[in-house]
Design a protein around this motif. Sequence first.
Motif, PDB file in Angstrom:
ATOM      1  N   ASP A 263       0.806  -1.221   0.000  1.00 43.21           N
ATOM      2  CA  ASP A 263       0.000   0.000   0.000  1.00 43.21           C
ATOM      3  C   ASP A 263       0.839   1.270   0.000  1.00 43.21           C
ATOM      4  N   GLN A 264       2.031   1.166   0.569  1.00 38.81           N
ATOM      5  CA  GLN A 264       2.829   2.397   0.620  1.00 38.81           C
ATOM      6  C   GLN A 264       3.683   2.586  -0.628  1.00 38.81           C
ATOM      7  N   LYS A 265       3.671   1.608  -1.502  1.00 41.65           N
ATOM      8  CA  LYS A 265       4.495   1.728  -2.712  1.00 41.65           C
ATOM      9  C   LYS A 265       3.648   1.459  -3.941  1.00 41.65           C
ATOM     10  N   PRO A 266       3.119   2.531  -4.542  1.00 44.56           N
ATOM     11  CA  PRO A 266       2.309   2.324  -5.736  1.00 44.56           C
ATOM     12  C   PRO A 266       3.108   1.638  -6.839  1.00 44.56           C
ATOM     13  N   LEU A 267       2.414   0.916  -7.695  1.00 40.11           N
ATOM     14  CA  LEU A 267       2.996   0.223  -8.855  1.00 40.11           C
ATOM     15  C   LEU A 267       3.904  -0.938  -8.484  1.00 40.11           C
ATOM     16  N   ASN A 268       3.869  -1.361  -7.232  1.00 41.45           N
ATOM     17  CA  ASN A 268       4.728  -2.481  -6.837  1.00 41.45           C
ATOM     18  C   ASN A 268       3.996  -3.819  -6.816  1.00 41.45           C
ATOM     19  N   GLY A 269       2.665  -3.813  -6.787  1.00 35.75           N
ATOM     20  CA  GLY A 269       1.929  -5.062  -6.591  1.00 35.75           C
ATOM     21  C   GLY A 269       1.364  -5.652  -7.871  1.00 35.75           C
ATOM     22  N   TYR A 270       0.296  -6.427  -7.698  1.00 36.87           N
ATOM     23  CA  TYR A 270      -0.307  -7.160  -8.828  1.00 36.87           C
ATOM     24  C   TYR A 270      -0.888  -6.204  -9.868  1.00 36.87           C
ATOM     25  N   VAL A 271      -0.637  -6.505 -11.126  1.00 34.00           N
ATOM     26  CA  VAL A 271      -1.263  -5.788 -12.240  1.00 34.00           C
ATOM     27  C   VAL A 271      -1.841  -6.857 -13.160  1.00 34.00           C
ATOM     28  N   GLY A 272      -3.083  -6.726 -13.515  1.00 31.41           N
ATOM     29  CA  GLY A 272      -3.682  -7.717 -14.420  1.00 31.41           C
ATOM     30  C   GLY A 272      -5.163  -7.483 -14.542  1.00 31.41           C
ATOM     31  N   GLN A 273      -5.825  -8.322 -15.311  1.00 32.95           N
ATOM     32  CA  GLN A 273      -7.278  -8.228 -15.524  1.00 32.95           C
ATOM     33  C   GLN A 273      -7.638  -6.854 -16.094  1.00 32.95           C
ATOM     34  N   ILE A 274      -6.763  -6.312 -16.925  1.00 31.15           N
ATOM     35  CA  ILE A 274      -7.041  -5.016 -17.540  1.00 31.15           C
ATOM     36  C   ILE A 274      -7.654  -5.291 -18.918  1.00 31.15           C
ATOM     37  N   PRO A 275      -8.913  -4.862 -19.129  1.00 31.19           N
ATOM     38  CA  PRO A 275      -9.584  -5.223 -20.384  1.00 31.19           C
ATOM     39  C   PRO A 275      -8.786  -4.851 -21.636  1.00 31.19           C
ATOM     40  N   LYS A 276      -8.122  -3.683 -21.598  1.00 33.08           N
ATOM     41  CA  LYS A 276      -7.386  -3.284 -22.808  1.00 33.08           C
ATOM     42  C   LYS A 276      -6.035  -3.984 -22.943  1.00 33.08           C
ATOM     43  N   LEU A 277      -5.676  -4.740 -21.923  1.00 34.28           N
ATOM     44  CA  LEU A 277      -4.366  -5.397 -21.942  1.00 34.28           C
ATOM     45  C   LEU A 277      -4.528  -6.854 -21.483  1.00 34.28           C
ATOM     46  N   PRO A 278      -5.337  -7.614 -22.213  1.00 34.51           N
ATOM     47  CA  PRO A 278      -5.728  -8.929 -21.686  1.00 34.51           C
ATOM     48  C   PRO A 278      -4.585  -9.942 -21.594  1.00 34.51           C
ATOM     49  N   LEU A 279      -3.493  -9.702 -22.315  1.00 35.65           N
ATOM     50  CA  LEU A 279      -2.408 -10.694 -22.284  1.00 35.65           C
ATOM     51  C   LEU A 279      -1.535 -10.557 -21.035  1.00 35.65           C
TER      52      LEU A 279
END
Length: 452
Positions: free
Chosen positions: A83-99
């Motif tokens: 929570d104290q470090k943005p952009l450090n955790g899980y990224v995914g399930q983005i409709p425009k970036l499904p891969l």
Amino acid sequence: MGSETLPKLPFLDFSKIEEDLKVPDTTYWFKACNDVREAFEEYGCFIVECNITLSSEFRSEVFGSLKELFDLPTETKMKNRYDQKPLNGYVGQIPKLPLHESLGINNATSLEATQSFTNIMWPHGNGSFCKTLNTYAKVVAELDRMVSRMVFESYGLEKYHDSYMESITYLLRVLKNRAPKEDESNLGFVTHTDKSFTTILHQNQINGLQIDTRDSQKIDVELSPSSFIVIAGDALMAWSNDRIHSPSHRVIINERAIDRYSLGLFSFSNGIVEVPEELVDEQRPLKYKPFEHLGLLRFFRTDEGLKSKCPIKAYSDSIIVPDHLQNHFHSGSPLDSSGSPPDSISTWITFNQHPRSPPESISILITSRVNQCSGSSPDSFSTHITSGSINIPDHLRLNQHPGSPPRSISIWITFGVNRQHPRSPLDSIIVSNHLRACHHAYRASFANSIWL
Ligand SMILES: O=C(O)CCC(=O)C(=O)O
Ligand SMILES: [Fe+2]
């Protein structure tokens, strides 16, 4: 029609260097320092072959571990957050970036930190995952240490390298781009520049990374199983006062049968990034005010940061120091009647409370470019930073007063002036709310009040 040949990324071979790492004073070492600097200045990256032991067995273990991780249920992977470090955790399930899917292990060179990431993913433990990823991070961090040392040495700034390394934490991001289906777009990751100092990338056998040259040509990166690509991030570009280029890059997946896995080791400073005085002169005046590296990540998440063409420039430019404070320093400290500079300076800081998340506390960091003062050493840097945390009294917090809530809070802060360096310019006062790192930009702009 004459076809222009595409430029090639620099390829550096460090395999002869490793034995000499402890005594890096050979001719070969100096040439490598120069090659690294040239590659960073021209392309912002280079491919490197080195002896670090990534045996084919170890590589299979690494990529096997990644598959095991990405095969976990999405709800489990989504528990990866800092929570104290943005952009450090899980990224995914983005409709425009499904891969695309990725996770981050913050401070991955520490066994404890890797263990706590592992425990979140596998509450019953997964010793081999933890050991493999932690070993990978430590091995690649050694390569990063060598590269950063080469950069510092090539600019004649090796005296700053130890303190730089002390400030560095490594974020290991692991990424998966699944093979696109027939009718799917092949974009694996959008065009961006890294926010780190340096990034070292490694991949399974599937290529996909494209790097933009300074004149916007795209170069497809091809990596052999034993090579890495080292990329300069925005923080290194700023540190070098724009000598080094931080290249835009993206991932395009042309392989339609096999998933692509990659690992990026990102170096981040825990403190303030500032241009060394040796890299500033009349031909190349200072281009970036000192900034908090973590603050850059937070800024990048704001509307202003997302919209800006060059977030690092926008972030550094937005750090404003009030004139009346600046004068205390720039034109020489005003002397009191006894002829000595004042011991402290005070000012008001006013900020607005964010209606949905009024801060419980704020932290204040005051920076002054001591490295620009003659006679200062990098070690004295920390003694010139005044920082402190202030709790916001309950009765002033927005949600404690539903009737007539105070929207803004003013705080009178007083900070010390270092008597040894009374003339060092005051660079910035950074006000931040570490608890809610994701909400707003936190630079103290004294012309207007700020939002926290
Ligand atoms: O997957 C890759 O090769 C690149 C990933 C990347 O650029 C990033 O995570 O910043
Ligand atoms: Fe990147």
